[in-house]
Design a protein around this motif. Structure first.
Motif, PDB file in Angstrom:
ATOM      1  N   VAL A  90       0.835  -1.202   0.000  1.00  4.29           N
ATOM      2  CA  VAL A  90       0.000   0.000   0.000  1.00  4.29           C
ATOM      3  C   VAL A  90       0.868   1.251   0.000  1.00  4.29           C
ATOM      4  CG1 VAL A  90      -1.610   1.379   1.381  1.00  4.29           C
ATOM      5  CG2 VAL A  90      -2.022  -1.061   1.059  1.00  4.29           C
ATOM      6  N   ASN A  91       1.895   1.267   0.825  1.00  2.64           N
ATOM      7  CA  ASN A  91       2.792   2.433   0.882  1.00  2.64           C
ATOM      8  C   ASN A  91       3.440   2.700  -0.471  1.00  2.64           C
ATOM      9  OD1 ASN A  91       2.216   2.829   3.581  1.00  2.64           O
ATOM     10  ND2 ASN A  91       4.009   1.708   4.316  1.00  2.64           N
ATOM     11  N   SER A  92       3.867   1.635  -1.138  1.00  3.68           N
ATOM     12  CA  SER A  92       4.494   1.805  -2.453  1.00  3.68           C
ATOM     13  C   SER A  92       3.490   2.353  -3.472  1.00  3.68           C
ATOM     14  CB  SER A  92       5.066   0.477  -2.947  1.00  3.68           C
ATOM     15  OG  SER A  92       6.147   0.064  -2.135  1.00  3.68           O
ATOM     16  N   LEU A  93       2.271   1.844  -3.435  1.00  2.00           N
ATOM     17  CA  LEU A  93       1.237   2.323  -4.355  1.00  2.00           C
ATOM     18  C   LEU A  93       0.942   3.802  -4.122  1.00  2.00           C
ATOM     19  CD1 LEU A  93      -1.172  -0.745  -4.260  1.00  2.00           C
ATOM     20  CD2 LEU A  93       0.055   0.087  -6.275  1.00  2.00           C
ATOM     21  N   LYS A  94       0.864   4.187  -2.867  1.00  2.00           N
ATOM     22  CA  LYS A  94       0.546   5.585  -2.558  1.00  2.00           C
ATOM     23  C   LYS A  94       1.702   6.520  -2.877  1.00  2.00           C
ATOM     24  CE  LYS A  94      -3.175   4.803   0.718  1.00  2.00           C
ATOM     25  NZ  LYS A  94      -3.748   5.110   2.057  1.00  2.00           N
ATOM     26  N   GLU A  95       2.896   5.956  -3.047  1.00  2.00           N
ATOM     27  CA  GLU A  95       4.050   6.746  -3.489  1.00  2.00           C
ATOM     28  C   GLU A  95       4.098   6.860  -5.009  1.00  2.00           C
ATOM     29  OE1 GLU A  95       7.345   4.734  -1.784  1.00  2.00           O
ATOM     30  OE2 GLU A  95       6.979   5.480   0.247  1.00  2.00           O
ATOM     31  N   GLY A  96       3.104   6.269  -5.697  1.00  2.00           N
ATOM     32  CA  GLY A  96       3.052   6.353  -7.151  1.00  2.00           C
ATOM     33  C   GLY A  96       3.819   5.269  -7.867  1.00  2.00           C
ATOM     34  N   GLN A  97       4.146   4.184  -7.151  1.00  2.00           N
ATOM     35  CA  GLN A  97       4.930   3.110  -7.748  1.00  2.00           C
ATOM     36  C   GLN A  97       4.026   2.038  -8.354  1.00  2.00           C
ATOM     37  OE1 GLN A  97       8.194   3.435  -8.017  1.00  2.00           O
ATOM     38  NE2 GLN A  97       8.034   5.370  -6.907  1.00  2.00           N
ATOM     39  N   VAL A  98       4.644   1.150  -9.118  1.00  2.00           N
ATOM     40  CA  VAL A  98       3.960   0.006  -9.719  1.00  2.00           C
ATOM     41  C   VAL A  98       4.391  -1.255  -8.984  1.00  2.00           C
ATOM     42  CG1 VAL A  98       3.595  -1.318 -11.846  1.00  2.00           C
ATOM     43  CG2 VAL A  98       3.906   1.168 -11.950  1.00  2.00           C
ATOM     44  N   VAL A  99       3.447  -2.135  -8.714  1.00  2.00           N
ATOM     45  CA  VAL A  99       3.733  -3.377  -7.986  1.00  2.00           C
ATOM     46  C   VAL A  99       3.198  -4.557  -8.794  1.00  2.00           C
ATOM     47  CG1 VAL A  99       3.586  -2.166  -5.773  1.00  2.00           C
ATOM     48  CG2 VAL A  99       1.567  -3.337  -6.677  1.00  2.00           C
ATOM     49  N   ALA A 100       3.693  -5.742  -8.468  1.00  2.00           N
ATOM     50  CA  ALA A 100       3.184  -6.981  -9.057  1.00  2.00           C
ATOM     51  C   ALA A 100       2.467  -7.765  -7.983  1.00  2.00           C
ATOM     52  CB  ALA A 100       4.328  -7.812  -9.648  1.00  2.00           C
ATOM     53  N   VAL A 101       1.287  -8.279  -8.322  1.00  2.00           N
ATOM     54  CA  VAL A 101       0.449  -8.963  -7.329  1.00  2.00           C
ATOM     55  C   VAL A 101      -0.187 -10.206  -7.942  1.00  2.00           C
ATOM     56  CG1 VAL A 101      -0.078  -6.897  -5.965  1.00  2.00           C
ATOM     57  CG2 VAL A 101      -1.459  -7.431  -7.971  1.00  2.00           C
ATOM     58  N   PRO A 102      -0.498 -11.184  -7.104  1.00  2.00           N
ATOM     59  CA  PRO A 102      -1.240 -12.348  -7.602  1.00  2.00           C
ATOM     60  C   PRO A 102      -2.732 -12.033  -7.683  1.00  2.00           C
ATOM     61  CG  PRO A 102      -0.760 -12.618  -5.273  1.00  2.00           C
ATOM     62  CD  PRO A 102      -0.107 -11.340  -5.680  1.00  2.00           C
ATOM     63  N   THR A 103      -3.405 -12.648  -8.639  1.00  2.00           N
ATOM     64  CA  THR A 103      -4.861 -12.563  -8.710  1.00  2.00           C
ATOM     65  C   THR A 103      -5.401 -13.988  -8.748  1.00  2.00           C
ATOM     66  OG1 THR A 103      -5.139 -12.611 -11.125  1.00  2.00           O
ATOM     67  CG2 THR A 103      -4.557 -10.483 -10.122  1.00  2.00           C
ATOM     68  N   ASP A 104      -6.690 -14.119  -9.041  1.00  2.00           N
ATOM     69  CA  ASP A 104      -7.277 -15.459  -9.119  1.00  2.00           C
ATOM     70  C   ASP A 104      -7.007 -16.124 -10.468  1.00  2.00           C
ATOM     71  OD1 ASP A 104      -8.797 -13.622 -10.463  1.00  2.00           O
ATOM     72  OD2 ASP A 104     -10.737 -14.363  -9.765  1.00  2.00           O
ATOM     73  N   THR A 105      -6.412 -15.393 -11.405  1.00  2.00           N
ATOM     74  CA  THR A 105      -6.163 -15.968 -12.729  1.00  2.00           C
ATOM     75  C   THR A 105      -4.669 -15.994 -13.063  1.00  2.00           C
ATOM     76  OG1 THR A 105      -6.575 -13.780 -13.704  1.00  2.00           O
ATOM     77  CG2 THR A 105      -8.414 -15.334 -13.664  1.00  2.00           C
ATOM     78  N   ILE A 106      -4.037 -14.815 -13.118  1.00  2.00           N
ATOM     79  CA  ILE A 106      -2.622 -14.696 -13.454  1.00  2.00           C
ATOM     80  C   ILE A 106      -2.009 -13.610 -12.584  1.00  2.00           C
ATOM     81  CG2 ILE A 106      -2.872 -15.479 -15.852  1.00  2.00           C
ATOM     82  CD1 ILE A 106      -3.066 -12.575 -16.702  1.00  2.00           C
ATOM     83  N   TYR A 107      -0.695 -13.408 -12.709  1.00  2.00           N
ATOM     84  CA  TYR A 107      -0.060 -12.305 -11.992  1.00  2.00           C
ATOM     85  C   TYR A 107      -0.320 -11.005 -12.742  1.00  2.00           C
ATOM     86  CZ  TYR A 107       2.286 -14.808  -8.276  1.00  2.00           C
ATOM     87  OH  TYR A 107       2.522 -15.528  -7.137  1.00  2.00           O
ATOM     88  N   GLY A 108      -0.477  -9.924 -11.962  1.00  2.00           N
ATOM     89  CA  GLY A 108      -0.789  -8.645 -12.564  1.00  2.00           C
ATOM     90  C   GLY A 108       0.135  -7.536 -12.099  1.00  2.00           C
TER      91      GLY A 108
END
Length: 293
Positions: A90-108
């Motif tokens: 969350v902190n990285s997102l609020k700093e305007g960064q891009v992150v990689a996360v798992p979903t129910d289908t593929i990584y996003g």
């Protein structure tokens, strides 16, 4: 040849040779030391680092197993508690960064949809055509009504979401106008994955979401498969392999356009087409729109 002449010639040559050998060995040791250091650094970046990488500034965080009731199971093998991973992400997102996360289908890849600079960064990372839209991800059904103009019954939304489906609806004025400015529509997702749903809730705004890969490359179901993108990401959340290794697991979500009243159009078949169409046609009596809709 006299012995005196031999020693007169040989001794200086031996001294030079000895000195050269020492210099050569010193150089060799320096070279070996450098090579070892490079190899260690290279090995470290090839493995799953659990802390901040000084060169890449990317954190790769492994999720501990999660129970149905929420608390994590005992951690091991470098796994981290969900609360810590969520807070860091969350902190990285609020700093305007891009992150990689798992979903129910593929990584996003995800960023805050309301942050135009972060959205541009996603396009740059993927090498994505600027005319291809990004979907948004929210945590709850109610959030859809804030960012989209919904014309279908709410039970239809709850029948399909959370799940491996992206619903294309007319966007509302609350959504960042610089996100997909070329279309009045937007795809919205609520993945059936506790981590990304909670992440969206904690951010308090939608995430722009797309597949974690270079455009036109295969979708990814393990973090190692998009390791070449790690240096461009603030956080990589490793939730383990998604599904099995079959091609069907890389299809991504089924994308359905519901922007026209009483009709639907399949934008992308994805991994849940049959079940989705069955719900739309059998339960809600929607008909399929012509292909040029």
């Amino acid at each position: 040849m006299s012995c005196r002449w031999f020693h007169h010639i040989w001794r200086p040559c031996a001294q030079v040779a000895s000195k050269s050998s020492r210099l050569f060995m010193q150089a060799l040791r320096c070279l070996c030391t450098s090579a070892i250091s490079i190899a260690v650094c290279s090995s470290a970046t090839r493995t799953l680092p659990e802390s901040m990488c000084k060169e890449l500034k990317t954190r790769v965080l492994r999720l501990a197993p999660h129970t149905a009731n929420g608390p994590s199971l005992p951690r091991g093998d470098g796994q981290q508690d969900w609360r810590d991973v969520l807070e860091t992400t969350v902190n990285s997102l609020k700093e305007g960064q891009v992150v990689a996360v798992p979903t129910d289908t593929i990584y996003g890849l995800a960023c805050l949809a309301q942050n135009s600079d972060a959205v541009k960064r996603v396009y740059d990372i993927k090498g994505r055509n600027g005319q291809k839209p990004l979907a948004i991800c929210v945590g709850e059904i109610d959030d859809i009504y804030k960012y989209c103009k919904v014309t279908v019954p709410q039970p239809l939304l709850t029948d399909l979401l959370p799940g491996p489906v992206t619903l294309v609806l007319e966007r509302s004025d609350a959504l960042n106008p610089e996100l997909n400015p070329f279309t009045p529509l937007v795809g919205v997702r609520i993945p059936d994955h506790s981590f990304i749903r909670r992440l969206s809730q904690m951010c308090g705004e939608p995430l722009a979401l797309t597949s974690a890969n270079v455009s036109s490359h295969s979708s990814t179901i393990a973090v190692r498969e998009f390791q070449d993108l790690w240096p461009k990401l603030a956080v990589v959340v490793d939730g383990g392999p998604i599904g099995d290794q079959s091609p069907e697991c890389r299809l991504g979500s089924t994308v359905i356009d519901l922007s026209a009243s009483g009709r639907y159009q399949v934008i992308r078949p994805g991994c849940a087409l049959c079940a989705t169409v069955d719900i739309l046609e059998q339960k809600y009596k929607l008909s399929q729109a012509p292909a040029d809709h």
